[in-house]
Scaffold this active site. Structure first.
Site, PDB file in Angstrom:
ATOM      1  N   ASP A  63      37.102  44.605  33.494  1.00 45.21           N
ATOM      2  CA  ASP A  63      38.170  43.915  34.233  1.00 45.21           C
ATOM      3  C   ASP A  63      38.064  42.400  34.156  1.00 45.21           C
ATOM      4  OD1 ASP A  63      39.374  46.156  35.197  1.00 45.21           O
ATOM      5  OD2 ASP A  63      38.233  46.189  37.061  1.00 45.21           O
TER       6      ASP A  63
ATOM      7  N   MET B 120      42.257  40.484  48.497  1.00 45.25           N
ATOM      8  CA  MET B 120      43.597  40.310  47.921  1.00 45.25           C
ATOM      9  C   MET B 120      44.613  39.875  48.976  1.00 45.25           C
ATOM     10  SD  MET B 120      43.618  43.707  45.463  1.00 45.25           S
ATOM     11  CE  MET B 120      42.678  44.760  46.555  1.00 45.25           C
TER      12      MET B 120
ATOM     13  N   LYS C 275      43.900  41.213  33.643  1.00 47.87           N
ATOM     14  CA  LYS C 275      45.154  40.468  33.528  1.00 47.87           C
ATOM     15  C   LYS C 275      45.141  39.576  32.303  1.00 47.87           C
ATOM     16  CE  LYS C 275      46.599  39.979  38.226  1.00 47.87           C
ATOM     17  NZ  LYS C 275      45.949  39.535  39.401  1.00 47.87           N
TER      18      LYS C 275
HETATM   19  N1  SAH Z   1      35.858  46.059  43.789  1.00 50.15           N
HETATM   20  C1  SAH Z   1      35.890  44.665  44.166  1.00 50.15           C
HETATM   21  C2  SAH Z   1      37.220  44.270  44.766  1.00 50.15           C
HETATM   22  C3  SAH Z   1      38.373  44.335  43.784  1.00 50.15           C
HETATM   23  S1  SAH Z   1      39.876  43.815  44.486  1.00 50.15           S
HETATM   24  C4  SAH Z   1      34.740  44.369  45.132  1.00 50.15           C
HETATM   25  O1  SAH Z   1      34.051  45.298  45.560  1.00 50.15           O
HETATM   26  O2  SAH Z   1      34.528  43.193  45.452  1.00 50.15           O
HETATM   27  C5  SAH Z   1      39.933  42.124  43.992  1.00 50.15           C
HETATM   28  C6  SAH Z   1      39.737  41.204  45.185  1.00 50.15           C
HETATM   29  O3  SAH Z   1      38.351  41.134  45.530  1.00 50.15           O
HETATM   30  C7  SAH Z   1      40.128  39.770  44.940  1.00 50.15           C
HETATM   31  O4  SAH Z   1      41.514  39.565  45.070  1.00 50.15           O
HETATM   32  C8  SAH Z   1      39.356  39.076  46.038  1.00 50.15           C
HETATM   33  O5  SAH Z   1      39.981  39.234  47.294  1.00 50.15           O
HETATM   34  C9  SAH Z   1      38.062  39.852  46.045  1.00 50.15           C
HETATM   35  N2  SAH Z   1      37.033  39.227  45.196  1.00 50.15           N
HETATM   36  C10 SAH Z   1      36.414  39.758  44.143  1.00 50.15           C
HETATM   37  N3  SAH Z   1      35.506  38.901  43.616  1.00 50.15           N
HETATM   38  C11 SAH Z   1      35.558  37.794  44.384  1.00 50.15           C
HETATM   39  C12 SAH Z   1      34.876  36.551  44.378  1.00 50.15           C
HETATM   40  N4  SAH Z   1      33.934  36.253  43.481  1.00 50.15           N
HETATM   41  N5  SAH Z   1      35.193  35.647  45.341  1.00 50.15           N
HETATM   42  C13 SAH Z   1      36.113  35.905  46.274  1.00 50.15           C
HETATM   43  N6  SAH Z   1      36.797  37.056  46.325  1.00 50.15           N
HETATM   44  C14 SAH Z   1      36.530  37.996  45.405  1.00 50.15           C
END
Ligand code: SAH
Length: 257
Positions: A38, A173, A60
């Site tokens: 991803d 998100m 994306k």
């Molecule tokens: N599976 C992932 C979440 C995927 S959804 C997890 O467990 O973290 C994607 C969302 O995760 C983003 O829109 C944001 O809200 C958050 N996210 C993921 N990585 C991030 C990061 N390094 N800093 C801040 N938010 C993050």
């Protein structure tokens, strides 16, 4: 009959910092002959793959939408039919807002054996990195992970019900919908003055933390031009950051005296 893959790994790549990955995840990456990954996966993590491993980006594309989930499912099955070991590398934890469940279901229907390797979810990574505990005996004994991304024809009513007293809410998100979310949460007056922290690019060198109050969070995000990926943390526990700042200042003063 086509050769079936021995195994498909769903691998948690952690929140961003390439060191925040498990040994088990590294082993699975090394073992995989093809890896679908991803946009939130740090490219440094892909360096654990063998040089001959096929790397397939399914995030994306600039200015475009993500590859639809149905297409990713199909691609996974295609690769798993070709190779004896396939990895599906996902940001954070595959089972927290990662659509990992849908991939497991699809792969199971196609008869593959699946192993899910957990990752550090971004909420945990973000909290730890800025010294913000998500639970604290003094401030919050409940944690809610919630998405600001609504399904087509969904609404934000689920936020209206939340009384955030003694709770920590972490919104994944949440940037696009923050106006509606703020409005719904503020329908409970005691929520409005709660402290919030917004963490952009948590655990990465570009990490940025912005703080304010729930009642003005939409404006704050706009003013600070916060970009994805970002997490929104709401709850009394955020005031722990003030406490730590105060302690640090006091200690620095004592050392200087
Ligand atoms: N599976 C992932 C979440 C995927 S959804 C997890 O467990 O973290 C994607 C969302 O995760 C983003 O829109 C944001 O809200 C958050 N996210 C993921 N990585 C991030 C990061 N390094 N800093 C801040 N938010 C993050």
């Amino acid at each position: 009959m086509e050769k079936k893959s021995k195994k498909v790994y769903l691998i948690g790549a952690g929140p961003g910092d390439p060191e925040l990955i498990t040994l088990k995840a590294i082993r699975a990456i090394e073992e995989s002959e093809a890896i679908l990954y991803d946009h939130l996966v740090n490219p440094k993590i892909l360096e654990h793959a063998r040089p001959d491993t096929k790397l397939i980006y399914v995030g994306k594309k600039k200015g475009h939408h993500s590859v639809p989930q149905e297409e990713i499912n199909q691609m996974l099955v295609e690769q798993a039919n070709k190779y004896s070991c396939v990895g599906r590398l996902k940001g954070g934890d595959p089972f927290i807002f990662g659509r990992g469940g849908e991939e497991v279901e699809f792969l199971a229907r196609h008869g593959f054996s699946i192993e899910v390797i957990p990752g550090i979810t971004s909420a945990s990574g973000a909290g730890s990195n800025i010294l913000l505990p998500l639970t604290h005996r003094k401030y919050g004994s409940e944690v809610v992970f919630i998405t600001g991304h609504k399904k087509k024809d969904g609404d934000y009513n689920q936020f209206t019900a939340y009384d955030l007293t003694n709770k920590t809410m972490i919104i994944y998100m949440g940037l696009t919908a923050i106006g509606s979310i703020q409005k719904e949460l503020c329908k409970r007056e005691n929520n409005c003055n709660l402290p919030v922290a917004i963490i952009e690019k948590a655990t990465l060198p570009e990490e940025r933390v912005v703080r304010g109050k729930l009642l003005s969070i939409e404006k704050l995000i706009e003013k600070e031009k916060i970009q994805a990926p970002a997490l929104i943390i709401i709850g009394e526990v955020v005031s722990f950051l003030d406490e730590i700042d105060k302690i640090k200042k006091e200690v620095a003063q004592i050392i200087h005296e």
